[in-house]
Design an enzyme around this catalytic site. Structure first.
Site, mmCIF file in Angstrom:
data_model
loop_
_atom_site.group_PDB
_atom_site.id
_atom_site.type_symbol
_atom_site.label_atom_id
_atom_site.label_comp_id
_atom_site.label_asym_id
_atom_site.label_seq_id
_atom_site.Cartn_x
_atom_site.Cartn_y
_atom_site.Cartn_z
ATOM 1 N N ASN A 151 87.641 68.861 -11.817
ATOM 2 C CA ASN A 151 88.782 68.832 -10.914
ATOM 3 C C ASN A 151 90.064 68.415 -11.631
ATOM 4 O O ASN A 151 91.130 68.424 -11.062
ATOM 5 C CB ASN A 151 88.499 67.894 -9.738
ATOM 6 C CG ASN A 151 88.187 66.503 -10.215
ATOM 7 O OD1 ASN A 151 87.841 66.318 -11.388
ATOM 8 N ND2 ASN A 151 88.326 65.528 -9.362
ATOM 9 N N PHE A 196 79.107 54.840 9.174
ATOM 10 C CA PHE A 196 80.357 54.358 8.587
ATOM 11 C C PHE A 196 81.484 55.305 8.935
ATOM 12 O O PHE A 196 81.285 56.510 9.008
ATOM 13 C CB PHE A 196 80.187 54.314 7.072
ATOM 14 C CG PHE A 196 81.446 54.067 6.335
ATOM 15 C CD1 PHE A 196 81.850 52.763 6.072
ATOM 16 C CD2 PHE A 196 82.245 55.119 5.905
ATOM 17 C CE1 PHE A 196 83.013 52.530 5.391
ATOM 18 C CE2 PHE A 196 83.422 54.872 5.233
ATOM 19 C CZ PHE A 196 83.802 53.581 4.972
ATOM 20 N N ARG A 209 93.247 60.832 -2.993
ATOM 21 C CA ARG A 209 92.730 61.949 -2.200
ATOM 22 C C ARG A 209 93.511 63.216 -2.472
ATOM 23 O O ARG A 209 93.850 63.963 -1.560
ATOM 24 C CB ARG A 209 92.784 61.618 -0.706
ATOM 25 C CG ARG A 209 91.948 60.443 -0.312
ATOM 26 C CD ARG A 209 91.345 60.625 1.047
ATOM 27 N NE ARG A 209 90.283 61.599 1.019
ATOM 28 C CZ ARG A 209 89.002 61.308 0.823
ATOM 29 N NH1 ARG A 209 88.637 60.082 0.632
ATOM 30 N NH2 ARG A 209 88.093 62.234 0.812
ATOM 31 N N ASP A 250 93.287 60.759 -14.319
ATOM 32 C CA ASP A 250 92.255 60.794 -13.310
ATOM 33 C C ASP A 250 91.694 59.371 -13.225
ATOM 34 O O ASP A 250 91.942 58.557 -14.103
ATOM 35 C CB ASP A 250 91.188 61.775 -13.780
ATOM 36 C CG ASP A 250 90.017 61.828 -12.848
ATOM 37 O OD1 ASP A 250 90.249 61.752 -11.637
ATOM 38 O OD2 ASP A 250 88.889 61.944 -13.324
ATOM 39 N N LYS A 283 76.326 46.064 7.402
ATOM 40 C CA LYS A 283 77.091 45.681 6.207
ATOM 41 C C LYS A 283 78.466 46.335 6.302
ATOM 42 O O LYS A 283 78.601 47.445 6.827
ATOM 43 C CB LYS A 283 76.389 46.097 4.920
ATOM 44 C CG LYS A 283 76.244 47.582 4.719
ATOM 45 C CD LYS A 283 75.615 47.886 3.372
ATOM 46 C CE LYS A 283 75.498 49.391 3.180
ATOM 47 N NZ LYS A 283 74.731 49.773 2.007
ATOM 48 N N THR A 330 93.973 60.761 -8.164
ATOM 49 C CA THR A 330 92.533 60.711 -7.991
ATOM 50 C C THR A 330 92.125 61.324 -6.665
ATOM 51 O O THR A 330 92.884 61.330 -5.703
ATOM 52 C CB THR A 330 92.030 59.258 -8.076
ATOM 53 O OG1 THR A 330 90.656 59.242 -7.739
ATOM 54 C CG2 THR A 330 92.787 58.346 -7.150
ATOM 55 N N ASP A 353 89.770 60.040 -5.113
ATOM 56 C CA ASP A 353 89.166 58.920 -4.410
ATOM 57 C C ASP A 353 89.994 58.484 -3.223
ATOM 58 O O ASP A 353 91.135 58.880 -3.055
ATOM 59 C CB ASP A 353 89.022 57.730 -5.355
ATOM 60 C CG ASP A 353 87.727 57.814 -6.107
ATOM 61 O OD1 ASP A 353 86.736 58.231 -5.506
ATOM 62 O OD2 ASP A 353 87.733 57.460 -7.295
ATOM 63 N N THR A 397 88.162 58.397 -11.726
ATOM 64 C CA THR A 397 86.730 58.260 -11.932
ATOM 65 C C THR A 397 86.324 58.899 -13.242
ATOM 66 O O THR A 397 86.652 60.042 -13.506
ATOM 67 C CB THR A 397 85.968 58.924 -10.785
ATOM 68 O OG1 THR A 397 86.641 58.597 -9.584
ATOM 69 C CG2 THR A 397 84.555 58.467 -10.748
ATOM 70 N N LYS A 448 97.070 67.929 -8.034
ATOM 71 C CA LYS A 448 97.239 67.263 -9.323
ATOM 72 C C LYS A 448 98.151 68.097 -10.214
ATOM 73 O O LYS A 448 99.074 67.587 -10.837
ATOM 74 C CB LYS A 448 95.881 67.092 -10.007
ATOM 75 C CG LYS A 448 94.996 66.055 -9.374
ATOM 76 C CD LYS A 448 93.745 65.845 -10.217
ATOM 77 C CE LYS A 448 92.873 64.751 -9.617
ATOM 78 N NZ LYS A 448 91.741 64.397 -10.462
#
Lengths: 370, 1265
Positions: B878, B599, B849, B454, B622, B736, B738, B456, B855
């Site tokens: 997860n 965003f 993602r 993983d 930003k 991940t 992410d 994070t 996984k």
């Protein structure tokens, strides 16, 4: 409000030890002990096989084994041994008739005598063995067919021996003593040795029949029932003799110290052999004095009372006369084996040395690939 | 200002799809696909609900073992507060019982269970065979003693396990909860709670049983619960009671008078479904899952609630879900099982040969030997052969020794303890030692080929810190000494003092003093920079007490930035949908929030448009540097260059960067723009496109302010660990949830992806065909000459067909990044092999993602087609599915709760410990286990084969060579400890060298230490040894006698000789095998030898014989035999002949074909004289030129939510916070899990500012309202 990362374990009483802000000093740290054992740092000797250790080892072993082998070989060769097969297989054999006419029930013993001559005198004590071949004393059913308690003089076992003795457990509704197949098949040939003088007179050679069994067997393992009761006849009154025996156990010898279960011939027989070919100590010919050989050169006659049938299973019976050395009886194997192993070791040492010289340095110093 | 927000607020509001306060936050909080678990698939029970019953039985919190089903319940009827009514139904009470035995049932039940194991049953069968006199070749005790020992050891272990279970049950059953009985609340034990009772729960309490929610302290009768124990999700869920019950509130009288009747479904294990009706005063109300609190949840953020017990104890959904999970088995285990089967076959062959031999012997010899050895009645030679077959089954059973299984367990247990004890895997900061939670998988740690990690919390610390910035062309953040030399930041470096700012977060750490100076000097650009950061974000603030600010950021990056800004004197204080209040250098200012230009992945930037208190309109933006730079005013050219330089520098250090820019807006233009924007946002067609156009239009000609650099802190030692593991030829795949950019960035910063790589392929296609094409082209690029079809090796033992995709070698190094969408296609059965092929050619694989299910699927895929051992490591809920799927699951005991740890096999606190776990503990465990097995099989085969040879000399009569006592004790006493000692202490080289040469790990992956070939070699070796051990004594004893002429070739002496030779020979062999002689080993080896002689002399003594005549017939053999020089010479010769060839063979191999072990050990030997090996290399310097940008954990749509009325419905104005209850009513932002970890503000601040400064603050604040 935000109880961040709530830990279920904490409520469960396993305190995580993470001391909260302020306090918590009493909480024992979970840091493992720093002991060599727990950290797997125990001091240790770490030998590895290097040329420095292996090659000398081979040479040294070779150098030690060869002399030992030579010593053993010489010792074994110095032992004098004479062996004579009196089974009576060939027609020419003196015991041929006896071997042919054997019957368990014959009352008159069959006798035969074999002549032989010794080329060399036998010095020191001479041991007389009988040897049997193809006799499976190590067969499982045979080996276990005995009752040690009975032989140890246990009264209860005397009259009710172990089931292992079957089918030699009862005879004529009496319990057999000693029971079992081993006892039943007791070697019962009688051997007598005569020296034939050059002038033809037969001199009986004195055969000592005591001291042929292990001390422990004679004094611990085998005991007559009834302790020191000298009247063995009374002790064995409720028992039957083994089926194949001619006389009951209490008549094996007249000497009370060698009668009953503690008869040494019996004890020796009861110590079953490991292999189907074996020899057992029968008698000892004791040296009279240091001047004359125990058995001088010359002719001898072996008188055999031929009781023991072996022909049915192609067995052989032998009589062996042998002297003894520090390493026991004659057996050239050990000496030869030692010499062989020693030389092979030495040779291997040389070969390895050559290989080491050729390849050793190259490989060990070779870099470990990344 | 109060609770009402001006209706006229100008907020651009898209439709918010959230259905409730709660669920919207949960969706935001967790990225897509976090909806964990294997809900599809065969079991609809959630796997981690209750921990599986593991052999080592670290007890589950709620216990396990499912309730026994009694007769089917069709419908459940409960009347509240009416025990008499409910009693006849005999519903289970809330007591749970997970223990298996009680005092009386222990023995029979446990024995019954134990005999269900094949090995025990086999030995039982042997025992039965031995009781048949015709067959019995050994006394009963030769089997009974080991079996009894094994059974009692196992029973003892089971007993302690069960005791723990009892304890845990008691602990859970004795928890207290308030129950409404006879009109008053009484504190009762959990186990006394009955169905139909009304109980009161308070915040942070566990839910006692499955409850029907009646009322709660939160308006609208909501309650928040955390279901981590149940499904592993750490976010909060909301449940709502019926209005009819909710009206009772906390009135005890009305609750006590409540007599509603519940009719509902019988107990089942569906966590997400509940059907029933509630009848109150004749009125029917339907009940669904929204109104049910399940046991195992925890009440959160809810002061109190009342519930009606619907299911208790074993009938709760939690307990109903406790299925048995499969045990994980190691590959050695599997091979051992296969080998044991082979051995059985081998045994059968040997016994058949001997049985036939016996038949022939009986036919030819035995029949003539009848005079001395009569046959039993009815036993002819064929039948005798048959009996002998079984007799030999008994004698030769030692090829499958019972002690093998016990020893293997002991060794694994011991090696597990080493893991628990390792100080180098102890993390002091959280006081967490490593833990081997499963004690049966150790050696597999030495065979890992694939690691699935993983990101994070596993690779990263899940902490973002504001690290550096570039403002107006000046770089801040580095510390320089007087000579201008850059200093490394260490613990001792002087920190910036933020005491001038009473609102500063004390946990924020910064080292560069010049930035504070710049702020204090009121340099306008610096102020502008921080003002931008304070305004342009989507963070929510909460002020619980005066000055006690808590930020909740959806993306940790933002949290870090806003926190930093706060410390530099620009404190973001609160927001409403229309305004943002910040405290600028102690002065509170309220900016009117006019628009948030949100965003998204394409825009890669966000902007806000605000009106300052002075009335100036300004756009703050930003975003990713490349994006922002394109939209700058021409005048920024020079600064752009300088900033780019700084950005490159930041990127080189692996920092995440953002560029900041602003633009002053013209009032008239903005009014127009706003109208157009309103139009666009209400348009039905092309809304997004039109909005984007508008955004694009306004976000241009901006003035560059500078750039920020945020560090996504890797855990310590992650790059080094990954490098080490890569050297050990372990492949690491990062899976991940992410985003691709984040994952990629981390991939680079932890050295998985490298600049020098030939190419990094990115697969992010939207359709099956595209994915296939991308994978194919990547593969062809790596290996143009590759075959179109993968090389598949089919094989398998015992009918189990396995397909193995062969590894393909590739020139050069490649990386593969694949996202969740593509992965879904790639994992399709038609494409999985293609995917696997391509992925396995790459050195690094990153899947981003991905959902938890994916996984697990990836792990399963590799497991299925690669004959390799996999390890999954993760920290969050997860990761549970992947941890369970992999051969070995490792949990990082981090901040994210215990789910991963609870379902893992090993756990520790830091990723870097993985290298120690694998390269040291794993390698050693594997080495030890293999050595153990090789030696164990050797010693037992050698032992047994001697019987085989002897058979040819004893008429195949199943006569043993050795004394029965020796047979009994050989495995238990004479040889047990040395081999145990070896397998507990042996190490080829110590840990430091293991790290120095990670290549030492490779043999494990290739199964080199124990394989079928090495087993065969072992058998041949034993064959040789047994030949020597039989025939040398045979030849030496043939026709020979003692030195006093008496018998020595008797059976007993021969047995003694053979067994003595055997014991010494196997001891010597042990000495050869052992590489690491500790004191304990010495004691064990010499002790065992001494023990052998001691036991032998004791058992062969007069005393033993006289007491137990029948059992010790070998009296005197030892004394008579071992006093003979020829016997000792024979022993010497035999043992030398056993050992010397082995020495020569091994030495020759070391000379000619040294293995990596040999080489390293040689090096160690050489190094002993010299200095110790150099310490592992220092930190790897990266010189990456890669740029990574915008807060990647950002999610689109957040801006809308921030400005949405619903979201802020109940957020009180900060000023009222003093009177606000600390439980907090219901902000949608729940500080939980991952995103919470970003900032030093993780905990409410406890330190209070001095009174004076607070007063100043109040004074400042007053005018604003």
């Amino acid at each position: 409000m935000m109880a961040s990362s709530y830990n279920a374990k904490e409520e469960d009483g396993h305190h995580s030890g993470a001391s909260g802000p302020g306090g918590g000093t009493a909480v024992k740290s979970k840091k493992p002990d720093n002991t060599a054992f727990k950290q797997q740092r125990l001091p240790a000797w770490q030998p590895i096989l290097t040329a420095g250790t292996v090659l000398p080892a081979f040479f040294v072993i070779g150098l030690i084994f060869i002399p030992i082998g030579i010593g053993l070989f010489v010792t074994s060769n110095n032992i004098k041994e004479y062996e004579i097969d009196y089974t009576g297989i060939e027609m020419s054999s003196p015991c041929f008739n006896c071997s042919q006419n054997f019957s368990w029930n014959s009352t008159t013993p069959c006798k035969c005598s074999v002549s032989f001559s010794l080329d060399q005198p036998f010095e020191s004590n001479v041991f007389m063995y009988y040897g049997l071949s193809n006799f499976y004393q190590n067969h499982r059913r045979y080996v276990k067919s005995r009752d040690d308690s009975q032989l140890n003089g246990d009264k209860a076992s005397l009259t009710n021996p172990s089931k292992e003795c079957e089918p030699y457990r009862t005879s004529d509704k009496k319990f057999i003593a000693p029971c079992g197949a081993i006892a039943n098949s007791l070697f019962n040939d009688t051997l007598d040795l005569f020296f034939i003088d050059p002038n033809g007179t037969r001199t009986r050679i004195e055969l000592v029949k005591k001291g042929i069994a292990w001390w422990t067997d004679k004094h611990v393992k085998f005991r007559n029932p009834g302790g020191n009761n000298l009247n063995l006849t009374a002790v064995f009154i409720d028992t039957a003799k083994p089926v194949n025996w001619r006389k009951p156990v209490y008549e094996l010898d007249t000497d009370q110290e060698n009668n009953g279960f503690i008869n040494e011939d019996f004890i020796v027989w009861m110590r079953t052999a490991a292999l189907p070919t074996f020899r057992k100590l029968y008698r000892i010919i004791q040296r009279k004095n240091s001047m004359t050989p125990t058995l001088p050169r010359g002719n001898y006659t072996l008188d055999i009372t031929y009781n023991y049938p072996v022909r049915s299973f192609e067995g052989r019976k032998r009589m062996i006369l042998s002297t003894i050395s520090w390493m026991g009886g004659k057996n050239p194997f050990l000496g030869i084996a030692y010499i062989t192993v020693g030389s092979v070791c030495f040779f291997l040492g040389v070969v390895l040395l050559i290989i080491h010289h050729k390849y050793g340095n190259r490989n060990n110093s070779a870099d470990i690939p990344n | 200002m109060g609770n009402s927000f001006p209706e006229s607020s100008v907020v651009f509001q898209r439709e918010c799809h959230s259905t409730s306060v709660f669920s919207s936050s949960s969706v935001l909080r967790r990225e897509n696909g976090r909806q964990t678990c294997t809900r599809s698939g065969k079991t609809d029970c959630l796997p981690w609900t209750c921990r599986e019953e593991r052999r080592d039985s670290k007890m589950s919190f709620f216990g396990l073992s499912c309730a026994k089903k009694k007769e089917k319940e069709v419908e459940r009827r409960i009347r509240a507060n009416d025990r008499e009514f409910n009693l006849p139904f005999k519903y289970a009470t809330n007591a749970i019982k997970t223990s298996k035995y009680n005092l009386f049932t222990f023995l029979p039940l446990n024995l019954f269970e134990q005999f269900q194991r094949i090995a025990n049953a086999y030995f039982m069968f042997l025992l039965v065979l031995q009781l048949i006199p015709e067959i019995s070749s050994l006394s009963w005790f030769t089997t009974v003693v080991p079996l009894a020992l094994v059974l009692s050891v196992t029973a003892a272990k089971d007993a302690t396990d069960d005791l723990n279970r009892h304890k845990s049950d008691r602990q859970v059953n004795n928890r207290k909860v308030e129950v409404l009985i006879n009109g008053e609340l009484r504190s009762e034990k959990w186990m006394d709670v009955q169905v139909g009772d009304i109980i009161k729960l308070e915040s942070d309490q566990f839910v006692t049983a499955d409850l029907l929610l009646l009322s709660s302290s939160v308006p609208l009768n909501l309650v928040y619960i955390e279901t981590a124990e149940l499904d592993g999700e750490t976010n909060l869920k909301v449940k709502q009671a019926l209005a009819v019950t909710g009206d009772m509130d906390d009135s005890i009288e009305s609750l006590a008078a409540f007599d509603g009747e519940v009719h509902c479904e019988p107990p089942n294990n569906r966590l997400d479904k509940f059907t029933g009706t509630l009848v109150v005063r004749g009125q029917k109300y339907s009940l669904d899952n929204e109104k049910i609190l399940l046991r195992g949840c925890t009440l959160r953020n809810t002061e109190w609630c009342f519930g009606l017990v619907v299911f208790g104890g074993p009938e709760t959904k939690l307990m109903q879900n406790c299925g048995k999970t499969t045990f994980k088995r190691t590959s050695i285990d599997r091979m051992m099982n296969a080998l044991v089967l082979c051995i059985f076959g081998f045994l059968a062959v040997m016994c058949t040969i001997l049985g036939i031999g016996n038949g022939i012997w009986e036919q030819q010899e035995g029949s003539t030997f009848i005079a001395f050895l009569p046959r039993q009645d009815g036993v002819n030679s064929a039948f005798s052969g048959f009996l002998t077959f079984w007799s030999y089954v008994i004698i030769l059973n030692t090829v499958v020794p019972i002690s093998l299984y016990v020893s293997v367990e002991i060794i694994r247990l011991g090696n597990s303890f080493y893991i628990d004890w390792d100080r180098k895997m102890y993390y002091a900061r959280s006081d967490t030692p490593a833990e081997a939670r499963t004690t049966t998988l150790n050696e597999e740690l030495g065979q890992i080929k694939y690691i699935f990690s993983d990101k994070t919390g596993t690779l990263t610390q899940n902490i973002m810190t504001f690290n550096k910035c570039s403002i107006n062309g000046k770089c801040y953040g580095d510390v320089f000494d007087f000579a201008g030399q850059r200093l490394d930041i260490s613990e001792r470096t002087d920190r910036v003092d933020f005491s001038f700012n009473p609102l500063a977060d004390p946990k924020f750490v910064f080292y560069d003093h010049s930035l504070v100076e710049a702020v204090k000097l009121e340099i306008p650009e610096v102020h502008g920079f921080f003002r931008l950061l304070a305004l342009c974000h989507t963070v929510m603030a909460e002020e619980k007490n005066e000055g006690d600010l808590l930020y909740q950021a959806q993306s940790p990056d933002e949290g870090a930035l806003v926190t930093a800004t706060r410390n530099f004197g620009f404190v973001f204080q609160s927001r409403t949908p229309e305004s943002i209040t910040i405290v600028e250098m102690g002065i509170q200012r309220r900016y009117e929030l006019l628009a948030i230009l949100d965003f998204n992945n394409v825009r890669k930037r966000m902007s806000v448009i605000v009106r300052s208190p002075e009335g100036k309109l300004c756009l703050y933006c930003k975003g990713a540097d490349t994006i922002v730079f394109e939209r700058l005013h021409q005048s920024c050219g020079k600064m752009k260059d300088v900033t780019t330089e700084h950005l490159n520098e930041f990127a080189g250090e692996g920092l995440r960067t953002l560029a900041l820019a602003y633009k002053e807006l013209d009032e008239e233009y903005f009014v127009l723009w706003r109208e157009r924007h309103h139009e666009a946002s209400t348009a039905i067609e092309d809304r997004d496109e039109r909005l984007d156009e508008l955004y694009e239009e306004i976000e241009k000609d901006m003035i560059l302010l500078g750039a920020t650099a945020v560090e996504d802190k890797l855990q310590d030692g992650v790059p080094q660990t990954i490098e080490q593991l890569a050297k050990a030829d372990i492949k690491i795949w990062v899976l991940t949830g992410d985003k691709q950019e984040t994952a990629e960035n981390i991939g680079y910063s932890c050295n998985m992806l490298q600049e020098e790589m030939n190419e990094v392929f990115v697969v992010s296609a939207k359709s099956s065909e595209e994915v296939r094409e991308e994978l194919r082209s990547a593969r062809l690029k790596m290996k143009p000459e590759a075959e179109e079809k993968p090389v598949i090796i089919s094989g398998g033992i015992l009918g189990k067909k396995t397909k193995v995709v062969q590894d393909e070698a590739v020139d050069g190094e490649y990386g593969l990044i694949i996202n969740g969408h593509s992965l879904a296609y790639a994992l399709d059965s038609s494409m999985e092999i293609e995917f696997l092929r391509t992925a396995c050619m790459c050195k690094a694989v990153i899947c981003c993602r991905v959902t938890p299910l994916q996984k697990a699927q990836v792990v399963e895929l590799v497991k299925k087609f690669k004959k390799a051992v996999t390890l999954a490591i993760g920290d969050g809920a997860n990761d549970v599915s992947m941890i369970k799927a992999a051969h070995i699951g490792v949990g990082i005991s981090g901040q994210e709760g215990m789910q991963a740890v609870l379902s893992s096999d090993f756990s520790f606190a830091q990723f870097r410990y993985l290298q120690r776990l694998l390269l040291v503990h794993g390698r050693w465990s594997y080495l030890r286990m293999c050595k153990f097995l090789r030696y164990f099989f050797y010693k037992n085969f050698t032992f047994t084969f001697v019987h085989f040879w002897y058979a040819f000399f004893c008429g195949f009569s199943a006569q043993t060579v050795y004394d029965e006592w020796f047979i009994t004790l050989y495995n238990l006493i004479y040889t047990a400890l040395p081999v145990l000692g070896m397998s507990l202490f042996d190490q080829d080289v110590n840990d430091r060298w293991s790290f120095q040469y990670p290549q030492l790990y490779a043999p494990g992956q290739l199964n080199m230490y124990f394989s079928k070939t090495s087993f065969v070699r072992c058998v041949l070796h034993s064959g040789y040894s047994s030949l020597v051990l039989f025939f040398i004594p045979y030849a030496a004893m043939y026709n020979t006698v003692r030195d006093d002429g008496k018998d020595i070739a008797d059976y007993q002496s021969f047995a003694l000789l053979a067994q003595t030779c055997l014991v010494i020979a196997v001891c010597l062999q042990m000495g050869l095998d052992m590489a690491y002689w500790t004191v304990v080993n010495q004691v064990f080896v010499w002790g065992s030898l001494a023990m052998y002689f001691a036991v032998t002399f004791t058992f062969y003594s007069n005393g033993m014989y006289l007491i137990f005549t029948a059992s010790f017939p070998f009296i005197g053999t030892a004394r008579n035999s071992l006093s003979q020089p020829s016997v000792w010479l024979t022993i010497l010769l035999t043992t030398m002949l056993c050992v010397l060839p082995v020495v020569a063979y091994r030495f020759l191999f070391i000379l000619l074909r040294p293995t990596i072990n040999d080489k390293v050990r040689f090096k160690v030997c050489q190094a002993k004289a010299g200095p110790p090996p150099p310490a592992p290399r220092a930190r790897i310097r990266r010189s990456s030129t890669r740029r990574s940008a915008y807060a990647f954990s950002h999610t689109q749509g957040y801006g809308d939510l921030v400005t949405s009325r619903r979201f802020l419905r109940q957020v009180p104005a900060p000023r009222q916070s003093a009177g606000f209850s600390p439980t907090g009513r219901s902000t949608g932002f729940i500080h939980m899990g991952r995103s919470g970890g970003y900032s030093p503000t993780g905990r409410p601040q406890s330190s209070r500012e001095p009174e004076t400064s607070l007063q100043i603050y109040r004074a400042v604040k007053e005018p604003v309202s």
